[in-house]
Design an enzyme around this catalytic site. Sequence first.
Site, PDB file in Angstrom:
ATOM      1  N   ARG A 116       0.767  -1.274  -0.015  1.00 17.24           N
ATOM      2  CA  ARG A 116       0.081   0.098  -0.116  1.00 17.24           C
ATOM      3  C   ARG A 116       0.769   1.331  -0.084  1.00 17.24           C
ATOM      4  O   ARG A 116       1.963   1.147   0.466  1.00 17.24           O
ATOM      5  CB  ARG A 116      -0.873  -0.041   1.227  1.00 17.24           C
ATOM      6  CG  ARG A 116      -0.306   0.077   2.602  1.00 17.24           C
ATOM      7  CD  ARG A 116       0.165   1.345   3.129  1.00 17.24           C
ATOM      8  NE  ARG A 116       0.398   1.430   4.532  1.00 17.24           N
ATOM      9  CZ  ARG A 116       1.236   2.170   5.187  1.00 17.24           C
ATOM     10  NH1 ARG A 116       1.794   3.200   4.372  1.00 17.24           N
ATOM     11  NH2 ARG A 116       1.207   2.121   6.531  1.00 17.24           N
ATOM     12  N   GLU A 215      -6.259   7.254   7.847  1.00 17.34           N
ATOM     13  CA  GLU A 215      -5.295   7.965   8.488  1.00 17.34           C
ATOM     14  C   GLU A 215      -4.510   9.047   7.164  1.00 17.34           C
ATOM     15  O   GLU A 215      -4.097  10.077   7.823  1.00 17.34           O
ATOM     16  CB  GLU A 215      -4.151   7.078   8.900  1.00 17.34           C
ATOM     17  CG  GLU A 215      -2.879   7.713   9.528  1.00 17.34           C
ATOM     18  CD  GLU A 215      -1.778   6.597  10.009  1.00 17.34           C
ATOM     19  OE1 GLU A 215      -2.167   5.586  10.616  1.00 17.34           O
ATOM     20  OE2 GLU A 215      -0.685   7.050  10.108  1.00 17.34           O
ATOM     21  N   ARG A 219      -5.272   5.558   0.591  1.00 22.43           N
ATOM     22  CA  ARG A 219      -4.480   4.302   0.871  1.00 22.43           C
ATOM     23  C   ARG A 219      -4.714   3.616  -0.316  1.00 22.43           C
ATOM     24  O   ARG A 219      -5.761   3.114  -0.467  1.00 22.43           O
ATOM     25  CB  ARG A 219      -4.671   3.663   2.355  1.00 22.43           C
ATOM     26  CG  ARG A 219      -4.135   4.425   3.614  1.00 22.43           C
ATOM     27  CD  ARG A 219      -2.753   4.385   3.656  1.00 22.43           C
ATOM     28  NE  ARG A 219      -2.090   5.060   4.758  1.00 22.43           N
ATOM     29  CZ  ARG A 219      -1.574   4.672   5.849  1.00 22.43           C
ATOM     30  NH1 ARG A 219      -2.088   3.269   6.184  1.00 22.43           N
ATOM     31  NH2 ARG A 219      -1.368   5.196   6.806  1.00 22.43           N
ATOM     32  N   CYS A 261       1.275  10.830   9.539  1.00 30.74           N
ATOM     33  CA  CYS A 261       2.345  10.413  10.415  1.00 30.74           C
ATOM     34  C   CYS A 261       3.627  10.444   9.737  1.00 30.74           C
ATOM     35  O   CYS A 261       3.920   9.983   8.622  1.00 30.74           O
ATOM     36  CB  CYS A 261       1.827   8.916  10.881  1.00 30.74           C
ATOM     37  SG  CYS A 261       3.186   8.253  11.893  1.00 30.74           S
ATOM     38  N   THR A 263       6.026   8.533  10.057  1.00 33.84           N
ATOM     39  CA  THR A 263       6.718   7.169   9.729  1.00 33.84           C
ATOM     40  C   THR A 263       6.411   7.077   8.116  1.00 33.84           C
ATOM     41  O   THR A 263       7.012   5.848   7.713  1.00 33.84           O
ATOM     42  CB  THR A 263       6.034   5.959  10.593  1.00 33.84           C
ATOM     43  OG1 THR A 263       4.837   6.030  10.424  1.00 33.84           O
ATOM     44  CG2 THR A 263       6.401   6.246  11.998  1.00 33.84           C
ATOM     45  N   ARG A 270       3.919   0.491   2.576  1.00 37.44           N
ATOM     46  CA  ARG A 270       4.087  -0.417   3.273  1.00 37.44           C
ATOM     47  C   ARG A 270       3.881  -1.687   2.472  1.00 37.44           C
ATOM     48  O   ARG A 270       2.829  -1.896   1.950  1.00 37.44           O
ATOM     49  CB  ARG A 270       3.401  -0.521   4.626  1.00 37.44           C
ATOM     50  CG  ARG A 270       3.938  -1.617   5.560  1.00 37.44           C
ATOM     51  CD  ARG A 270       3.100  -1.427   7.053  1.00 37.44           C
ATOM     52  NE  ARG A 270       2.002  -2.000   7.095  1.00 37.44           N
ATOM     53  CZ  ARG A 270       1.713  -3.329   7.162  1.00 37.44           C
ATOM     54  NH1 ARG A 270       2.423  -4.072   7.631  1.00 37.44           N
ATOM     55  NH2 ARG A 270       0.586  -3.922   7.301  1.00 37.44           N
ATOM     56  N   ARG A 299       4.344  -7.369  12.365  1.00 32.71           N
ATOM     57  CA  ARG A 299       3.282  -7.018  13.155  1.00 32.71           C
ATOM     58  C   ARG A 299       2.354  -8.270  13.099  1.00 32.71           C
ATOM     59  O   ARG A 299       2.691  -9.223  12.605  1.00 32.71           O
ATOM     60  CB  ARG A 299       2.300  -6.146  12.091  1.00 32.71           C
ATOM     61  CG  ARG A 299       2.887  -4.652  12.133  1.00 32.71           C
ATOM     62  CD  ARG A 299       1.988  -3.627  11.120  1.00 32.71           C
ATOM     63  NE  ARG A 299       2.820  -2.385  11.220  1.00 32.71           N
ATOM     64  CZ  ARG A 299       2.188  -1.295  10.413  1.00 32.71           C
ATOM     65  NH1 ARG A 299       0.893  -1.432   9.697  1.00 32.71           N
ATOM     66  NH2 ARG A 299       2.695  -0.320  10.522  1.00 32.71           N
ATOM     67  N   GLU A 304      -1.489  -3.404  12.420  1.00 33.23           N
ATOM     68  CA  GLU A 304      -0.706  -2.849  13.460  1.00 33.23           C
ATOM     69  C   GLU A 304      -1.333  -2.960  14.903  1.00 33.23           C
ATOM     70  O   GLU A 304      -2.739  -2.946  14.930  1.00 33.23           O
ATOM     71  CB  GLU A 304      -0.666  -1.290  13.133  1.00 33.23           C
ATOM     72  CG  GLU A 304       0.254  -0.530  13.880  1.00 33.23           C
ATOM     73  CD  GLU A 304       0.288   1.062  13.287  1.00 33.23           C
ATOM     74  OE1 GLU A 304      -0.598   1.492  12.747  1.00 33.23           O
ATOM     75  OE2 GLU A 304       1.614   1.561  13.699  1.00 33.23           O
TER      76      GLU A 304
HETATM   77  P1  ADP Z   1      -1.536  -0.053   6.908  1.00 34.73           P
HETATM   78  O1  ADP Z   1      -1.043  -1.366   6.247  1.00 34.73           O
HETATM   79  O2  ADP Z   1      -2.413   0.350   6.116  1.00 34.73           O
HETATM   80  O3  ADP Z   1      -0.650   0.303   7.540  1.00 34.73           O
HETATM   81  P2  ADP Z   1      -2.484  -2.243   9.036  1.00 34.73           P
HETATM   82  O4  ADP Z   1      -1.252  -2.833   9.466  1.00 34.73           O
HETATM   83  O5  ADP Z   1      -3.449  -1.938  10.142  1.00 34.73           O
HETATM   84  O6  ADP Z   1      -2.282  -0.701   8.051  1.00 34.73           O
HETATM   85  O7  ADP Z   1      -3.126  -3.270   8.066  1.00 34.73           O
HETATM   86  C1  ADP Z   1      -4.287  -3.168   7.481  1.00 34.73           C
HETATM   87  C2  ADP Z   1      -4.983  -4.275   7.153  1.00 34.73           C
HETATM   88  O8  ADP Z   1      -4.304  -5.181   5.962  1.00 34.73           O
HETATM   89  C3  ADP Z   1      -5.243  -5.426   8.113  1.00 34.73           C
HETATM   90  O9  ADP Z   1      -6.234  -5.925   7.921  1.00 34.73           O
HETATM   91  C4  ADP Z   1      -4.052  -6.363   8.060  1.00 34.73           C
HETATM   92  O10 ADP Z   1      -4.247  -7.444   8.314  1.00 34.73           O
HETATM   93  C5  ADP Z   1      -4.217  -6.432   6.281  1.00 34.73           C
HETATM   94  N1  ADP Z   1      -2.751  -6.821   5.746  1.00 34.73           N
HETATM   95  C6  ADP Z   1      -1.494  -6.315   5.681  1.00 34.73           C
HETATM   96  N2  ADP Z   1      -0.691  -6.931   5.201  1.00 34.73           N
HETATM   97  C7  ADP Z   1      -1.438  -7.992   4.383  1.00 34.73           C
HETATM   98  C8  ADP Z   1      -0.943  -8.967   3.759  1.00 34.73           C
HETATM   99  N3  ADP Z   1       0.369  -9.256   3.307  1.00 34.73           N
HETATM  100  N4  ADP Z   1      -1.796 -10.087   3.421  1.00 34.73           N
HETATM  101  C9  ADP Z   1      -3.166  -9.792   3.798  1.00 34.73           C
HETATM  102  N5  ADP Z   1      -3.485  -8.808   4.257  1.00 34.73           N
HETATM  103  C10 ADP Z   1      -2.842  -7.917   4.811  1.00 34.73           C
HETATM  104  N1  ARG Z   2       1.013   7.116  16.537  1.00 36.64           N
HETATM  105  C1  ARG Z   2       1.280   5.843  16.685  1.00 36.64           C
HETATM  106  C2  ARG Z   2       2.474   5.394  17.729  1.00 36.64           C
HETATM  107  O1  ARG Z   2       3.193   6.518  17.713  1.00 36.64           O
HETATM  108  C3  ARG Z   2       1.322   5.031  15.412  1.00 36.64           C
HETATM  109  C4  ARG Z   2       2.489   5.483  14.871  1.00 36.64           C
HETATM  110  C5  ARG Z   2       2.819   4.604  13.471  1.00 36.64           C
HETATM  111  N2  ARG Z   2       1.839   4.096  12.734  1.00 36.64           N
HETATM  112  C6  ARG Z   2       1.021   4.688  12.035  1.00 36.64           C
HETATM  113  N3  ARG Z   2      -0.078   3.862  11.581  1.00 36.64           N
HETATM  114  N4  ARG Z   2       1.037   5.779  11.557  1.00 36.64           N
HETATM  115  O2  ARG Z   2       2.843   4.288  18.116  1.00 36.64           O
END
Ligand code: ADP
Ligand code: ARG
Length: 346
Positions: A116, A215, A219, A261, A263, A270, A299, A304
């Site tokens: 993403r 966020e 995305r 954010c 990060t 990501r 993760r 997250e």
């Molecule tokens: P982001 O990737 O947008 O930072 P999250 O870590 O919260 O946010 O992940 C968002 C969603 O994407 C979650 O439901 C997570 O399980 C799913 N996800 C992330 N990576 C994968 C993957 N490789 N395969 C399937 N689902 C994924």
């Molecule tokens: N604000 C949260 C922290 O400081 C998340 C930081 C990174 N993750 C994010 N989704 N932006 O732990």
Amino acid sequence: MKELNEFPIFPEDCASLLSKHLSRAVFAKLKNRQTANGFSLQQAINSGIQNPDSGIGIYAGDEESYTTFAGLFDPIIAEYHGFSKTDRHRSNLNPADLHAPNPDPENQYIVSTRIRVGRNIAGLPLGPAISTEQRNQLEQQVSAVLNGLQGKLAGSYYPLQGMGEKDRNQLIADHFLFKGGDRFLEAAGLNRDWPGGRGIYHNDEKTFLVWINEEDQLRIISMQMGGDINAVFTRLSRAVSEIESGVKFSFNDHLGYISSCPTNLGTAMRASVHIKLPKLSADMKTFKQIADQHHLQIRGIHGEHSESEGGIYDISNRRRLGVTEVECVQDMYDGVVALIAQEKLL
Ligand code: ADP
Ligand code: ARG
């Protein structure tokens, strides 16, 4: 939000980058500043104050926040990304430059792959400072662009407002939709007017998805079962360029794509796999060592701040700024190859 006149005292065990870099001198210098959108230091750091378990603890309300509050953002960005204030960011979304043949062609380890990027619209405040009207207009504008996509990217937009609870929960459980109710985003002002202006676009196969007004304002997501990282990156790259011909994204040569954010600055990318590593994950120390060597983040399975389930982990690139998109995916790929090799040894 309470007025922040006094220097905030963080709990002893607070390890956030905010608590580390917000000295009394920095606080005194920045506390009365505001961006042209009226975004204050107090708003920027509220999430880290309300959530002392934050890793970072700060959000930007607009692109200008990164300069107005540079005294605080710069050291946080330097520490997270290893990126200095004179560095320049470069972008490269060309799939021809990526070397990532499927590391698991027999489907033994990698369950699914997802990449993403976050994007925000040039000239508008970011989510923490956007008005209700601006957010709703943005939803209209971006969903119209998405509804015009053709071929394999063609799909429909589903607003969160009015979506049935059962459908919403199913999309979340299947890893397609954001969860909502995140306390870090809540304190950053990113959940205001929820669920208004939020929604998800996806194609029929759910291999291409766009979240609106979570966020970040967009995305853009490409995902599929298995470990064909090239296919996932190629689809993402095409989708990003098609969307970019309809909306202008916020970008500058120093920080790359602007995100709420710090990060996510730079590529805002990501790239992750959901991967089964039952043996290696029984030895978390070695698992983490290999992850660190390859700049990977571990993760849980529901995104997250979630836990692993059934020995399946979400492994992704940690660096996003000062590296190109191709390099982000390459970090993830090289790390995944190393993790699979170690799992096979055990
Ligand atoms: P982001 O990737 O947008 O930072 P999250 O870590 O919260 O946010 O992940 C968002 C969603 O994407 C979650 O439901 C997570 O399980 C799913 N996800 C992330 N990576 C994968 C993957 N490789 N395969 C399937 N689902 C994924
Ligand atoms: N604000 C949260 C922290 O400081 C998340 C930081 C990174 N993750 C994010 N989704 N932006 O732990």
